[in-house]
Design a protein around this motif. Structure first.
Motif, PDB file in Angstrom:
ATOM      1  N   GLY A 193       0.798  -1.235   0.000  1.00  0.00           N
ATOM      2  CA  GLY A 193       0.000   0.000   0.000  1.00  0.00           C
ATOM      3  C   GLY A 193       0.819   1.267   0.000  1.00  0.00           C
ATOM      4  N   GLY A 194       2.102   1.177  -0.297  1.00  0.00           N
ATOM      5  CA  GLY A 194       2.935   2.375  -0.370  1.00  0.00           C
ATOM      6  C   GLY A 194       3.855   2.560   0.805  1.00  0.00           C
ATOM      7  N   TYR A 195       3.722   1.723   1.866  1.00  0.00           N
ATOM      8  CA  TYR A 195       4.577   1.834   3.040  1.00  0.00           C
ATOM      9  C   TYR A 195       5.979   1.238   2.821  1.00  0.00           C
ATOM     10  CZ  TYR A 195       0.620   3.265   5.980  1.00  0.00           C
ATOM     11  OH  TYR A 195      -0.427   3.960   6.546  1.00  0.00           O
ATOM     12  N   GLY A 196       6.129   0.414   1.773  1.00  0.00           N
ATOM     13  CA  GLY A 196       7.416  -0.270   1.581  1.00  0.00           C
ATOM     14  C   GLY A 196       7.616  -1.312   2.656  1.00  0.00           C
ATOM     15  N   ASN A 197       8.863  -1.432   3.139  1.00  0.00           N
ATOM     16  CA  ASN A 197       9.146  -2.356   4.248  1.00  0.00           C
ATOM     17  C   ASN A 197       8.536  -1.788   5.521  1.00  0.00           C
ATOM     18  OD1 ASN A 197      10.595  -4.368   2.863  1.00  0.00           O
ATOM     19  ND2 ASN A 197      12.459  -3.107   2.910  1.00  0.00           N
ATOM     20  N   LYS A 198       7.682  -2.591   6.157  1.00  0.00           N
ATOM     21  CA  LYS A 198       6.899  -2.081   7.287  1.00  0.00           C
ATOM     22  C   LYS A 198       6.905  -3.085   8.435  1.00  0.00           C
ATOM     23  CE  LYS A 198       2.341  -2.256   7.315  1.00  0.00           C
ATOM     24  NZ  LYS A 198       0.908  -1.992   6.989  1.00  0.00           N
ATOM     25  N   VAL A 199       6.949  -2.550   9.676  1.00  0.00           N
ATOM     26  CA  VAL A 199       6.863  -3.368  10.893  1.00  0.00           C
ATOM     27  C   VAL A 199       5.707  -2.831  11.727  1.00  0.00           C
ATOM     28  CG1 VAL A 199       7.976  -4.013  13.066  1.00  0.00           C
ATOM     29  CG2 VAL A 199       9.300  -3.976  10.942  1.00  0.00           C
ATOM     30  N   VAL A 200       4.866  -3.761  12.250  1.00  0.00           N
ATOM     31  CA  VAL A 200       3.761  -3.392  13.136  1.00  0.00           C
ATOM     32  C   VAL A 200       3.973  -4.088  14.471  1.00  0.00           C
ATOM     33  CG1 VAL A 200       1.270  -3.433  13.511  1.00  0.00           C
ATOM     34  CG2 VAL A 200       2.183  -3.119  11.189  1.00  0.00           C
ATOM     35  N   ALA A 218       7.474   2.534   8.867  1.00  0.00           N
ATOM     36  CA  ALA A 218       7.411   2.321   7.417  1.00  0.00           C
ATOM     37  C   ALA A 218       8.613   2.918   6.688  1.00  0.00           C
ATOM     38  CB  ALA A 218       6.122   2.910   6.871  1.00  0.00           C
ATOM     39  N   HIS A 219       8.718   2.556   5.372  1.00  0.00           N
ATOM     40  CA  HIS A 219       9.764   2.997   4.432  1.00  0.00           C
ATOM     41  C   HIS A 219      11.166   2.494   4.829  1.00  0.00           C
ATOM     42  CE1 HIS A 219       6.607   5.386   2.783  1.00  0.00           C
ATOM     43  NE2 HIS A 219       6.595   6.313   3.756  1.00  0.00           N
ATOM     44  N   MET A 220      11.273   1.390   5.598  1.00  0.00           N
ATOM     45  CA  MET A 220      12.561   0.882   6.091  1.00  0.00           C
ATOM     46  C   MET A 220      13.357   0.232   4.948  1.00  0.00           C
ATOM     47  SD  MET A 220      10.819  -0.835   9.452  1.00  0.00           S
ATOM     48  CE  MET A 220      12.305  -1.450  10.201  1.00  0.00           C
ATOM     49  N   SER A 221      14.668   0.423   5.011  1.00  0.00           N
ATOM     50  CA  SER A 221      15.513  -0.226   3.997  1.00  0.00           C
ATOM     51  C   SER A 221      15.720  -1.704   4.321  1.00  0.00           C
ATOM     52  CB  SER A 221      16.863   0.485   3.895  1.00  0.00           C
ATOM     53  OG  SER A 221      17.589   0.347   5.116  1.00  0.00           O
ATOM     54  N   SER A 222      15.701  -2.046   5.610  1.00  0.00           N
ATOM     55  CA  SER A 222      15.805  -3.455   6.027  1.00  0.00           C
ATOM     56  C   SER A 222      15.109  -3.647   7.355  1.00  0.00           C
ATOM     57  CB  SER A 222      17.267  -3.899   6.139  1.00  0.00           C
ATOM     58  OG  SER A 222      17.937  -3.170   7.145  1.00  0.00           O
ATOM     59  N   THR A 259      11.870   3.015   1.029  1.00  0.00           N
ATOM     60  CA  THR A 259      11.108   2.049   0.241  1.00  0.00           C
ATOM     61  C   THR A 259       9.650   2.462   0.177  1.00  0.00           C
ATOM     62  OG1 THR A 259      10.794   0.672   2.201  1.00  0.00           O
ATOM     63  CG2 THR A 259      12.662   0.125   0.786  1.00  0.00           C
ATOM     64  N   GLY A 260       8.912   1.971  -0.812  1.00  0.00           N
ATOM     65  CA  GLY A 260       7.511   2.355  -1.002  1.00  0.00           C
ATOM     66  C   GLY A 260       7.409   3.749  -1.598  1.00  0.00           C
ATOM     67  N   GLN A 261       6.321   4.471  -1.286  1.00  0.00           N
ATOM     68  CA  GLN A 261       6.091   5.828  -1.793  1.00  0.00           C
ATOM     69  C   GLN A 261       6.735   6.819  -0.825  1.00  0.00           C
ATOM     70  OE1 GLN A 261       1.866   6.353  -2.465  1.00  0.00           O
ATOM     71  NE2 GLN A 261       1.746   4.601  -3.861  1.00  0.00           N
ATOM     72  N   SER A 262       7.984   7.127  -1.120  1.00  0.00           N
ATOM     73  CA  SER A 262       8.758   7.979  -0.226  1.00  0.00           C
ATOM     74  C   SER A 262       9.540   9.001  -1.044  1.00  0.00           C
ATOM     75  CB  SER A 262       9.724   7.129   0.609  1.00  0.00           C
ATOM     76  OG  SER A 262      10.594   7.946   1.340  1.00  0.00           O
ATOM     77  N   GLY A 312      12.227  10.568   0.224  1.00  0.00           N
ATOM     78  CA  GLY A 312      13.606  10.565   0.705  1.00  0.00           C
ATOM     79  C   GLY A 312      13.741   9.622   1.874  1.00  0.00           C
ATOM     80  N   VAL A 313      14.963   9.546   2.408  1.00  0.00           N
ATOM     81  CA  VAL A 313      15.233   8.646   3.535  1.00  0.00           C
ATOM     82  C   VAL A 313      14.632   9.230   4.794  1.00  0.00           C
ATOM     83  CG1 VAL A 313      17.020   7.569   4.946  1.00  0.00           C
ATOM     84  CG2 VAL A 313      17.361   7.820   2.475  1.00  0.00           C
ATOM     85  N   HIS A 314      13.694   8.501   5.386  1.00  0.00           N
ATOM     86  CA  HIS A 314      13.080   8.935   6.634  1.00  0.00           C
ATOM     87  C   HIS A 314      12.282   7.775   7.244  1.00  0.00           C
ATOM     88  CE1 HIS A 314       9.637   9.394   3.874  1.00  0.00           C
ATOM     89  NE2 HIS A 314       8.858   9.299   4.967  1.00  0.00           N
ATOM     90  N   LEU A 315      11.846   7.957   8.469  1.00  0.00           N
ATOM     91  CA  LEU A 315      10.957   6.998   9.152  1.00  0.00           C
ATOM     92  C   LEU A 315       9.564   7.598   9.191  1.00  0.00           C
ATOM     93  CD1 LEU A 315      10.119   4.597  10.982  1.00  0.00           C
ATOM     94  CD2 LEU A 315      10.858   6.004  12.932  1.00  0.00           C
ATOM     95  N   HIS A 316       8.586   6.822   8.747  1.00  0.00           N
ATOM     96  CA  HIS A 316       7.173   7.199   8.909  1.00  0.00           C
ATOM     97  C   HIS A 316       6.645   6.400  10.091  1.00  0.00           C
ATOM     98  CE1 HIS A 316       3.052   8.273   7.862  1.00  0.00           C
ATOM     99  NE2 HIS A 316       2.739   7.012   8.107  1.00  0.00           N
ATOM    100  N   LEU A 317       6.220   7.068  11.166  1.00  0.00           N
ATOM    101  CA  LEU A 317       5.746   6.424  12.397  1.00  0.00           C
ATOM    102  C   LEU A 317       4.285   6.756  12.609  1.00  0.00           C
ATOM    103  CD1 LEU A 317       6.229   4.932  15.144  1.00  0.00           C
ATOM    104  CD2 LEU A 317       6.806   7.196  16.086  1.00  0.00           C
ATOM    105  N   GLU A 318       3.474   5.691  12.810  1.00  0.00           N
ATOM    106  CA  GLU A 318       2.070   5.849  13.167  1.00  0.00           C
ATOM    107  C   GLU A 318       1.821   5.184  14.512  1.00  0.00           C
ATOM    108  OE1 GLU A 318      -0.453   4.256  10.123  1.00  0.00           O
ATOM    109  OE2 GLU A 318       0.476   5.450   8.525  1.00  0.00           O
ATOM    110  N   VAL A 319       0.900   5.731  15.318  1.00  0.00           N
ATOM    111  CA  VAL A 319       0.538   5.147  16.613  1.00  0.00           C
ATOM    112  C   VAL A 319      -0.984   5.117  16.716  1.00  0.00           C
ATOM    113  CG1 VAL A 319       0.682   5.358  19.112  1.00  0.00           C
ATOM    114  CG2 VAL A 319       2.648   6.005  17.705  1.00  0.00           C
TER     115      VAL A 319
END
Length: 482
Positions: A413-420, A432-436, A457-460, A462-469
């Motif tokens: 869905g555009g998040y790329g590499n994602k951990v929940v 989201a958007h993790m390289s590994s 990774t995904g729809q990004s 630049g290099v950054h962390l997308h954090l949702e809570v």
């Protein structure tokens, strides 16, 4: 081959009486001794004006075959038979097994069935040769042509289990000190005795065949205990028998019999006639396995392991005394042992700290520094559900609290590499958007532990962390937690 002897008659008896008397004596001698040489009578006359003719009575041992008028033809046929037999056996000289006796008789009219008698004699005559019997423990084991061949057979018997060089060094007492293996002795189980004898040529073996015969031995009956997985066919094959022969040895069994573990079955096996015992001194360098030591550390999370010291095998020089019987090792003892290199212990540190899966409610910043490049809210006509963190001191991404990884992998869905991560207290966080990614689903993580590396990774953009809570399923602004 000598065929002739001469008996002279006495003038005091009549010629006919003398002939019959001599013939009777000769026949009796042939029967009782079975060793008569061929005999030729001198000419005997019935009177001064009457010539007598000669016939020849042919015997092999005690058996009489008939009369012939041509003694030379009999001798020639026997010689041809012996020559023919000799051609079948290399380097073996043959002679008659029983003495051939050709007894002359002078008669007034000579009659004989030459062809028939010669045919019967050549068919019946048996040849034998001089031989040497090799015995062990007083029991004859094998026949060879002479003593030289017998001695060669014993040497080749030893060479089946040691090398020519080893045997020579042993006999001369000059072993090579640089060799890892030194021959101490090679002995045949029982002292061999040689005895000259006579035998049928087919029974006389070469040195090589004599060795094979001695080592193979003879069949003897023995018992076999049924093992797990055995069937009649496999037992027969194991003992070089046909299934039919195995059933013949065991009358109580048939092809449909159900075998039981440890059931005894009659089998046959070859038992060698001799044992060749070889004793050696063998030197070797062997590894000493390193030990493993585990040190528990309560400051490390349970399941984490750190190697404090790599292990390394040691070495030892060891000398064995070995004993073999017919090539099978039956004994091995240690004569000397010396450690030449000490082993190095393998040491690991094992964490024992139990990481709680329930969040404490006190949140840690998910990166090492950095700044918020985008906040929760409307952006470019869409709702931005989290915050973006960029330009940290390093790219490690950390769990904001204790919890259990729900999912870890690619999101379409555009998040790329994602951990929940579910913090098991109503809160859930998304990275989201993790390289590994360095965690996996089902894993328990602690607050501040690494879950992956920042990327784009995904729809990004630049290099950054997308954090949702989320709390109890509702979106929460992460900035309100700090």
């Amino acid at each position: 081959m000598t065929w002739r002897n001469t008996i002279h008659t006495s003038k005091e008896e009549s010629p006919n009486n003398l002939i019959h008397k001599s013939l009777k004596l000769l026949k009796r001698a042939a029967i009782t001794t079975a060793a008569l040489s061929a005999i030729t009578f001198g000419s005997v006359y019935a009177n001064d004006n009457t010539d007598l003719e000669t016939v020849y009575h042919v015997y092999i041992g005690k058996e009489y075959f008939g009369a012939v008028t041509d003694k030379a033809a009999v001798e020639k046929a026997i010689e041809a038979k012996l020559d023919s037999e000799e051609e079948k056996f290399e380097s073996i000289e043959l002679e008659l097994a029983e003495k051939l006796s050709i007894i002359p008789e002078q008669v007034f009219r000579a009659e004989g069935n030459n062809d028939s008698v010669i045919k019967q004699v050549t068919e019946s005559v048996k040849a034998e040769a001089k031989a040497v019997s090799i015995s062990f423990g007083g029991k004859p084991a094998v026949l060879v042509k002479d003593q030289q061949e017998a001695e060669l057979a014993l040497k080749k018997l030893k060479l089946k289990f040691v090398s020519e060089e080893e045997l020579k060094e042993l006999e001369e007492g000059t072993p090579d000190p640089a060799e890892d293996s030194k021959l101490l002795s090679v002995e045949i189980s029982e002292q061999a005795q040689f005895e000259e004898t006579k035998a049928a040529p087919g029974e006389i073996l070469t040195a090589d065949k004599a060795v094979d015969f001695l080592l193979k031995g003879t069949l003897e009956e023995k018992k076999y205990k049924v093992q797990e997985g055995d069937v009649l066919g496999s037992i027969a094959q194991k003992h070089e028998l046909t299934s039919g022969k195995l059933l013949e040895l065991n009358p109580g069994l048939n092809e449909d019999s159900l075998l039981q573990i440890d059931q005894e079955i009659n089998v046959t096996a070859y038992k060698p006639l001799v044992q060749v015992t070889v004793e050696r001194e063998q030197s070797a360098v062997e590894a000493i396995a390193y030990e493993k030591e585990v040190i528990e550390d309560s400051s490390l999370n349970k399941g984490d392991i750190k190697v404090k010291q790599e292990g390394q095998d040691g070495e030892k020089a060891i000398t064995y005394l070995t004993k073999e019987e017919n090539g099978i090792q039956v004994n091995r003892t240690v004569k000397e042992e010396k450690v030449t290199k000490e082993p190095v212990k393998y040491i690991v540190i094992k964490g024992t700290k139990v990481t709680p899966s329930r969040g404490s409610g006190s949140f840690v910043w998910p990166t090492n520094g950095g700044y918020v490049s985008s906040k929760v809210g409307q952006r470019w006509g869409h709702m931005h559900k989290g915050i973006d963190i960029a330009r940290p001191d390093n790219l490690t991404i950390k769990s904001i609290d204790n919890g259990t990884v729900v999912s870890a992998g690619w999101d379409s869905g555009g998040y790329g590499n994602k951990v929940v991560i579910d913090h098991n207290n109503g809160y859930r966080s998304v990275y989201a958007h993790m390289s590994s990614i360095s965690v996996s689903a089902g894993q328990t993580v602690s607050a501040g532990s690494s879950v992956g590396v920042m990327g784009q990774t995904g729809q990004s953009t630049g290099v950054h962390l997308h954090l949702e809570v989320y709390k109890n399923g509702s979106l929460v602004n992460p900035l309100t937690l700090y």
